[in-house]
Write an enzyme that holds these catalytic residues in place. Structure first.
Site, PDB file in Angstrom:
ATOM      1  N   SER A 118      -9.809  -0.511   7.089  1.00 49.51           N
ATOM      2  CA  SER A 118      -9.260  -0.324   5.747  1.00 49.51           C
ATOM      3  C   SER A 118      -8.599  -1.551   5.134  1.00 49.51           C
ATOM      4  O   SER A 118      -8.284  -1.547   3.949  1.00 49.51           O
ATOM      5  CB  SER A 118      -8.250   0.830   5.745  1.00 49.51           C
ATOM      6  OG  SER A 118      -8.925   2.053   5.799  1.00 49.51           O
ATOM      7  N   LYS A 170       0.851  -1.192   0.000  1.00 45.35           N
ATOM      8  CA  LYS A 170       0.000   0.000   0.000  1.00 45.35           C
ATOM      9  C   LYS A 170       0.887   1.242   0.000  1.00 45.35           C
ATOM     10  O   LYS A 170       1.913   1.276   0.688  1.00 45.35           O
ATOM     11  CB  LYS A 170      -0.904  -0.025   1.238  1.00 45.35           C
ATOM     12  CG  LYS A 170      -1.994   1.046   1.257  1.00 45.35           C
ATOM     13  CD  LYS A 170      -2.867   0.908   2.514  1.00 45.35           C
ATOM     14  CE  LYS A 170      -3.992   1.909   2.551  1.00 45.35           C
ATOM     15  NZ  LYS A 170      -4.813   1.791   3.785  1.00 45.35           N
ATOM     16  N   SER A 192      -9.717   1.790   2.869  1.00 41.81           N
ATOM     17  CA  SER A 192      -8.842   2.540   1.987  1.00 41.81           C
ATOM     18  C   SER A 192      -7.797   1.690   1.243  1.00 41.81           C
ATOM     19  O   SER A 192      -7.209   2.161   0.276  1.00 41.81           O
ATOM     20  CB  SER A 192      -8.089   3.613   2.788  1.00 41.81           C
ATOM     21  OG  SER A 192      -7.247   3.009   3.743  1.00 41.81           O
TER      22      SER A 192
END
Lengths: 537, 431
Positions: free
Chosen positions: A213, A114, A189
Site C-alpha cells: 500500500s 494517511k 491503499s
C-alpha cells in the site's frame, strides 16, 4: 488550467528508459550543479530557512495555495488543517530562527498523514464511515516523532477503507485522482499520500503498507515509496488492518527525503512490543551529492533480479522499463544475476488469507459502543449489526467474511495454517536469496496506473496487482520503490516504478543504492504536468 | 492424600452467608425414592476457574487496577481497545476492568459430587492465596468458577450431554448447585426424558435454590483463535522456571503434611491451614517455642470465636503471635492462671498491648506464696464458722464453697492447686 494532456517535463528516450547522466564519469572536469541538497526538498527547505532566503510562513503559504488550486481535481486529502493553524506553527518556527534557537531536523516541512494513522488534533477515519468524525485522544508514535522534529502536519490523506484496496476507490468518502492523469487511480491503499507528494501538496507523507500500500501507489504516482522492515517503525496509533503485516511507510519526491523521514520515525517504542530495539543508523549520511560519486559507485553490489516477477501478467512496457533500470545498475558497477523464488506465486493467496484473517479479528472492535458511528437497534445485538452493516464498506465486509471463514473450525488447517506454512517458506526463500544477493529487484506493480473504475467490480484483478509486493510483507523485509521510466498512457505518460528489496533492517543499503540510482538517472524526479504548471506559476 | 475441608469452609463462609434451605429437586415424599435412583448414576464434573491476578496494573497497559473504583476512571487508549481510542463515554459501561490479567485454570472432568467440586475450588483458592497471586475473593469476582456437569448410568463409558452452570458465588452454593443439577439430570434421564438434557448454560439462582436456563449452546463455540500478532512469544529459560519453582512458599498440602507430622490431629490441621494468615500466625507462634497443642487450642478456640463474632480476620485483630507466646508461657509458668489468661487475651485482641504490661498494670500476678494463701484460708475459715462446723459434721461438699471464697479473697489470683492443697490441710486438721 489542469490538463492531463500536458506534456511532461522530462527527457524521454525512445524506449522510455530514463537516460543516464553521462557527465557522471567526468564529474571533476565539468561538474553539474546537481547536489543531494537539490534533490531533497527537506534539505533544501532547511538550507533556505537557515540562510533566511525564505520564511517558514511563506513556504507554508505556498503549499496551502497549491493545495487550494489542485485539491479540487485530486482529492488527496480527507482533511486539511485550517490555514491559520498551519501558519501559526510556521510563524513559531520563524521566531525560533530569528532567535537562533535549535531547529528540529524537519523544521518547516509540511507532512501529509494517511488517515489510518492517529492524530490527536485532526479526525482519523481510516477512510471508513464507522469512524466518521472520530478524533483519537493521542498521536501515533510516528506522528509524535514528526511533530517533535519540527514537521508541520498539513492534513490527513485519503485511502482505501482501513487500507483494504489498491486504488483508493475504496474510501468511504471520495476518489483520489492520479496527478499524472486525472482519469486514473493513484494506486492504494495510500493513494492520497502518494498523490499529495507527487503533486507537491506536501513535502513528504506517511502511508501504511500491509501488502504494498505504499509501494504500488508510489509507482503509480511516480514518487519514492519506502516500506521499512517490520518492527523498524512503531505501529502504535496505526489503525490495525493485519497486525503481523502492517508497517508505516514513507513517501518522498526523492530517496533522500524518504530516508530522512524514515530516520525521524524509526526506533523502539514501548507501546509496540513488535518494534525493534535495534539501533537506527543515520541513513542521511548516505545522501552524498552526485558530484562526490565515483565512476562506479555501486561496484561489487550483488543485485538479484527475481525471475518470477517478469513473467505472465506483467505489462511488457513495465518489464522493459525495469530491465532498463537493471541495466543502469549494471552501469553503476553492480553485479547483476537472475534469482529464482519458486514460492513467489504462493504469496498472493497466502497474503489474502492471512491479512483477511487478522482483519476479521482487528475489526471486531468496531461495535458502535465505545467509539465511531452507532446505529441504534431494538436490542444490543441489532445495535452491533446495524452499526457494522452501515459503517463498513463492501470490500471491508468481504475481507471480514473471508477471514472469518478461513479461521473457522474445520477450515483453519486448510486456510490459515496452510497460509502460515507458505509464509515460512517464502520467508526462508527470501533469506536464502538475500544471502547470495545484497538486494533483489522486481517491478513494483505489474502495470502502470489504470483507469478509475476499471477494476472496481473485479476484486480478483485488483488483488492480482499486488503480486509484486505482498511477499515482502510476508517476509517482513524492507523495500524501496522508485521511478525508473515512463510509458505512453494515451494522451499522457505514466510513471513506472521498480522495487528493490533488502535484507531485514538493511534500509541503509536500499537508500544508498536508491539515492545513487536517482542521482544518476535523468528525469527520475520528474513531476506531473499539472504540477509543472503549478510550479512555474 | 485429599482432605475434605468442606466442614471448616462452611464454618468460615457462614459468616457471610444466610442460612440455606435444603435442596428441593423433588418433593419430600419422593426424596427417598429419588435417592435410590441417584445411586444408579454417576456425575462427571469439570471446573473452569478464572483467577484475577493481584497485579498493580492491567495486563497490557500501565493503568492501575483497583476494585470498586469509579467507572471509567482507570482506562487508556490501550485498554479501551483501539490503537487510539478514548470513546465517547457510555456511563453504563465500566471499562475499568478491561485488560485486568486473568488466569484460566481448567480441570479434567474428574469430580463426581458437589462437595468434591467445591473442595477443589476451595483448594485452588487456598493455593492462590498461599502464593499471594490473587485475593481469591469470590464476591469481588477475583475467583470465578464455571462448572460443567453431565451424568451417565454407572457402567456406561461415554459421557452424557454436559451442562454449564454459572453465577456461583461461594463454595457452598457451588456444592448445592451441582447437587441440584445432578438430581435434575438424573430425574430427567430416569424418566425417559434424557433428550431434555441439552447443551446449555444455566444460572444458579440462590434465592430459589435451583438452576435455570441462561442460553442454549448449539454445537461447539467457534472462537476462531489464532496466534496474537501484536504480542511476540515469551520464552522462559529453564533457570527462570527453576528460580520460580525454588522460590515457591510452602503450599497448603505441604503445610498440612508438616502439621500432621508434628502430631496435630486432622481437625486441627484442616482448621489451621485453611487460611494462610492463620497458618502463618500459628507458625510464628510455635517458631517462638510455644507449646504446639496449646497454641492450636488458643487459636482454634477463643481467638477463632472472637474473630467470628467480630467479623475480623487474624491480621485485623490486635493480638500478635509474640503476645500469644507470652500468654501461653505465663500460664504454663504459673505467673497467671488460665482464667486470668482468658481475660487478658480478650483485652489483647481488642486493644492490643503486651501480656507483661497488662499483668503489671492490673496487678494480676498469680499468688503462689503458701504463707499468703494460708492467711487467706485462715481468714475465710474464721469468717465462716457455721459452714466449717457443717463441713466437719460430714458435709464435705462445702469444700468448693471455701475454695471459691478464698479465690474471691485473692481477687482470682491465687494459684488454684496451692489453694486447694492448703485448704484441704486446714479443713482436715483437728482443731
Amino acid at each position: 488550467m489542469l490538463s492531463s494532456a500536458h506534456a511532461p517535463r522530462l527527457v524521454r528516450s525512445p524506449s522510455h528508459r530514463l537516460r543516464p547522466i553521462n557527465s557522471l564519469h567526468t564529474a571533476q572536469s565539468s561538474p553539474l550543479p546537481t547536489t543531494a541538497t537539490e534533490s531533497s526538498q527537506i534539505l533544501t527547505i532547511r538550507k533556505s530557512l537557515l540562510t533566511k532566503q525564505t520564511t517558514a510562513v511563506d513556504l507554508a503559504q505556498s503549499f496551502l495555495d497549491r493545495i487550494r488550486r489542485t485539491e479540487p481535481h485530486l482529492k488527496s486529502f480527507l482533511y486539511v488543517s485550517p490555514d491559520d493553524a498551519i501558519l501559526k506553527q510556521a510563524d513559531e518556527l520563524d521566531n525560533k530562527i530569528k532567535n537562533n534557537e535549535q531547529l528540529g531536523p524537519l523544521a518547516g516541512v509540511l507532512v501529509g498523514i494517511k488517515d489510518n494513522i492517529c492524530t490527536s488534533d485532526m479526525p482519523s477515519t481510516a477512510g471508513s464511515r464507522i469512524l466518521e468524525n472520530y478524533r483519537p485522544p493521542f498521536d501515533a508514535t510516528a506522528v509524535r516523532k514528526l511533530k517533535d522534529s519540527g514537521a508541520i502536519v498539513v492534513g490527513k490523506t485519503n485511502l482505501d477503507e482501513f487500507g483494504m484496496g489498491s486504488t483508493t476507490e475504496g474510501s468511504a468518502y471520495q476518489v483520489t485522482a492520479n496527478p499524472w492523469d486525472l482519469s486514473r487511480v493513484p494506486g492504494g491503499s495510500s493513494g492520497g499520500s502518494a498523490a499529495a507528494v507527487s503533486a507537491r501538496q506536501c513535502v513528504v507523507s506517511l502511508g501504511s503498507d500491509t501488502g504494498g500500500s505504499v509501494r504500488q501507489p508510489a509507482a503509480f504516482c511516480g514518487v519514492v515509496g519506502l516500506k521499512p522492515t517490520y518492527g523498524r517503525v512503531s505501529r502504535y496509533g496505526l489503525v490495525a488492518y493485519a497486525s503481523s503485516l502492517d508497517v508505516i511507510g514513507c513517501f518522498g519526491s526523492s530517496v533522500a527525503d524518504a530516508g530522512i523521514l524514515l530516520h525521524t520515525i524509526s526506533g523502539y517504542d514501548k507501546f509496540d512490543s513488535t518494534s525493534s530495539k535495534r539501533e537506527v543508523p543515520d541513513f542521511t549520511s548516505q545522501f552524498a551529492g552526485k558530484d562526490y560519486l565515483e565512476s562506479k559507485p555501486l561496484k561489487g553490489l550483488r543485485v538479484g533480479v527475481i525471475r518470477e516477477t517478469f513473467g505472465d501478467g506483467v505489462d511488457p512496457e513495465v518489464i522493459s522499463s525495469v530491465r532498463g533500470a537493471v541495466t543502469h545498475l549494471e552501469e553503476l558497477g553492480c553485479f547483476v544475476s537472475e534469482v529464482s523464488l519458486p514460492s513467489f506465486s504462493l504469496g498472493l493467496p497466502a497474503y489474502y488469507v492471512l491479512a483477511s484473517s487478522e482483519s476479521s479479528s482487528n475489526l471486531s472492535r468496531y461495535d458502535g459502543i465505545r467509539y465511531g458511528n452507532q446505529v441504534l437497534g431494538d436490542e444490543l445485538n441489532s445495535l452491533y449489526s446495524h452499526s457494522r452493516a452501515q459503517g463498513f464498506g463492501s470490500e471491508v465486509k468481504m475481507r471480514i467474511l473471508m477471514g472469518t471463514y478461513a479461521l473457522s473450525a474445520g477450515y483453519y488447517d486448510a486456510f490459515y495454517k496452510r497460509a502460515q506454512q507458505v509464509r515460512t517458506i517464502i520467508r526462508d526463500s527470501f533469506r536464502a536469496a538475500l544471502e547470495k544477493n545484497d538486494i533483489l529487484i522486481s517491478p513494483a506493480s505489474p502495470s502502470v496506473a489504470y483507469k478509475i473504475g476499471e477494476k472496481k467490480d473485479d476484486p480478483l484483478a485488483m488483488y492480482a496487482g499486488d503480486k509484486m509486493t505482498v511477499n515482502v510483507n510476508l517476509a517482513g523485509l524492507p523495500a524501496l520503490v522508485l521511478p525508473c521510466g515512463f510509458v505512453e498512457g494515451g494522451s499522457t505518460v505514466l510513471p513506472v516504478g521498480f522495487q528493490m528489496i533488502g535484507a531485514a533492517f538493511d534500509e541503509e543499503r536500499l537508500l544508498k543504492v536508491g539515492h545513487i540510482f536517482e542521482q544518476t538517472l535523468q528525469g527520475s524526479s520528474a513531476v506531473p504536468p499539472l504540477v509543472a504548471e503549478e510550479l512555474t506559476r | 492424600m485429599l482432605y475434605s475441608t468442606m466442614k471448616s469452609i462452611r464454618a468460615q463462609t457462614a459468616i457471610q452467608e444466610k442460612p440455606q434451605p435444603q435442596l428441593k429437586v423433588s418433593t419430600q415424599t419422593q426424596s427417598k425414592k429419588h435417592d435410590e435412583i441417584l445411586k444408579n448414576y454417576e456425575a462427571i464434573i469439570g471446573i473452569e476457574t478464572h483467577v484475577q491476578l493481584s497485579t498493580l496494573t492491567k495486563a497490557f497497559c500501565s493503568c492501575p487496577y483497583n476494585y470498586g473504583a469509579q467507572p471509567n476512571t482507570s482506562i487508556c487508549p490501550v485498554c479501551m481497545g483501539l490503537p487510539g481510542a478514548l470513546p465517547v463515554l457510555n456511563t453504563k459501561v465500566d471499562l475499568n476492568r478491561a485488560g485486568v490479567p486473568l488466569l484460566e485454570i481448567v480441570s479434567e472432568p474428574d469430580m463426581r459430587t458437589g462437595i468434591e467440586a467445591a473442595e477443589y475450588a476451595a483448594e485452588l483458592q487456598r493455593l492462590v492465596r498461599y502464593l499471594g497471586v490473587s485475593n481469591g475473593n469470590m464476591q469481588e469476582g477475583s475467583l470465578r468458577c464455571d462448572v460443567n456437569i453431565s451424568i451417565r448410568p454407572i457402567g456406561q463409558l461415554e459421557f452424557g450431554t454436559k451442562v454449564e452452570i454459572k453465577n456461583l458465588n461461594s463454595f457452598s452454593s457451588m456444592s448445592r448447585a451441582i447437587d441440584f443439577e445432578i438430581s435434575r439430570q438424573v430425574l430427567l434421564y430416569s424418566q425417559g426424558q434424557a433428550d431434555q438434557i441439552v447443551q446449555e448454560t444455566r444460572l444458579w439462582e440462590e434465592g430459589a435454590q435451583k438452576t435455570v436456563t441462561m442460553r442454549k449452546k448449539e454445537g461447539l463455540a467457534d472462537y476462531r483463535y489464532f496466534p496474537e500478532p501484536d504480542l511476540p512469544g515469551v520464552t522462559l529459560t529453564e533457570e527462570y522456571v527453576d528460580g520460580v519453582h525454588n522460590s515457591l512458599p510452602e503450599l497448603p498440602e505441604m503445610k498440612r503434611r508438616r502439621y500432621e507430622r508434628m502430631g496435630l490431629n486432622m481437625q486441627d490441621v484442616l482448621f489451621l491451614t485453611n487460611d494462610i494468615n492463620v497458618a502463618e500466625f500459628f507458625d510464628a507462634t510455635i517458631a517462638e517455642g510455644a507449646d504446639l497443642k496449646l497454641a492450636a487450642n488458643w487459636i482454634m478456640g477463643d481467638i477463632a470465636a472472637y474473630m467470628k463474632n467480630e467479623k475480623l480476620s487474624i491480621s485485623e485483630i490486635k493480638l500478635n503471635s509474640h503476645e500469644l507466646v507470652e500468654l501461653i508461657s505465663s500460664i504454663k509458668g504459673g505467673t497467671i492462671s488460665g482464667k486470668i489468661g482468658k481475660e487478658i487475651l480478650f483485652e489483647l485482641m481488642a486493644k492490643g498491648g503486651t501480656v507483661k504490661g497488662l499483668i503489671k498494670e492490673k496487678n494480676l500476678v498469680q499468688i503462689a506464696d503458701p504463707v499468703e494463701i494460708e492467711k487467706m484460708v485462715d481468714k475465710v475459715l474464721a469468717d465462716n464458722p457455721k459452714q466449717l462446723e457443717q463441713y466437719r459434721g460430714g458435709k464435705t461438699k462445702l469444700q468448693g464453697y471455701f475454695a471459691g471464697q478464698v479465690m474471691k479473697e485473692s481477687k482470682g489470683k491465687a494459684n488454684p492447686a496451692l489453694l486447694n492443697k492448703i485448704l484441704m490441710e486446714k479443713l482436715s486438721a483437728k482443731s
